[in-house]
Design an enzyme around this catalytic site. Sequence first.
Site, short mmCIF file in Angstrom:
data_model
loop_
_atom_site.label_atom_id
_atom_site.label_comp_id
_atom_site.label_asym_id
_atom_site.label_seq_id
_atom_site.Cartn_x
_atom_site.Cartn_y
_atom_site.Cartn_z
N CYS A 1 0.86 -1.07 0.01
CA CYS A 1 0.10 -0.02 0.06
C CYS A 1 0.90 1.19 0.09
O CYS A 1 2.06 0.98 -0.47
CB CYS A 1 -0.77 0.06 1.25
SG CYS A 1 -0.23 0.07 2.88
N ALA A 2 0.55 2.47 0.58
CA ALA A 2 1.47 3.69 0.39
C ALA A 2 2.48 3.46 1.25
O ALA A 2 3.57 4.11 0.78
CB ALA A 2 0.54 4.84 0.85
#
Length: 88
Positions: free
Chosen positions: A33-34
């Site tokens: 994810c980020a």
Amino acid sequence: MINDKGDLKAKARKILAGLGGIENIVEGTIDNCATRLRIQVKDTGAVDEKVLKRQGALGFIHLPENHVQVVFFDVHTLADELRAQAVT
């Protein structure tokens, strides 16, 4: 301390080793994810957090079913390199 700053392939090899080796990663489960590298491992006991910290890991989250999340800066390029090395 990031030992392989600037050498993404070497850093990825050490991260894979810290995760217990390619053989410890459930096939097809390297994701991100980020901020987190998301991986499912076969044996959480084989994960060496000290090795991962030396490669820049900022934190760890252990979830059910042997899912591990490791926080890194610039996780997108790192995850791409890990996936590339996992299939070779």
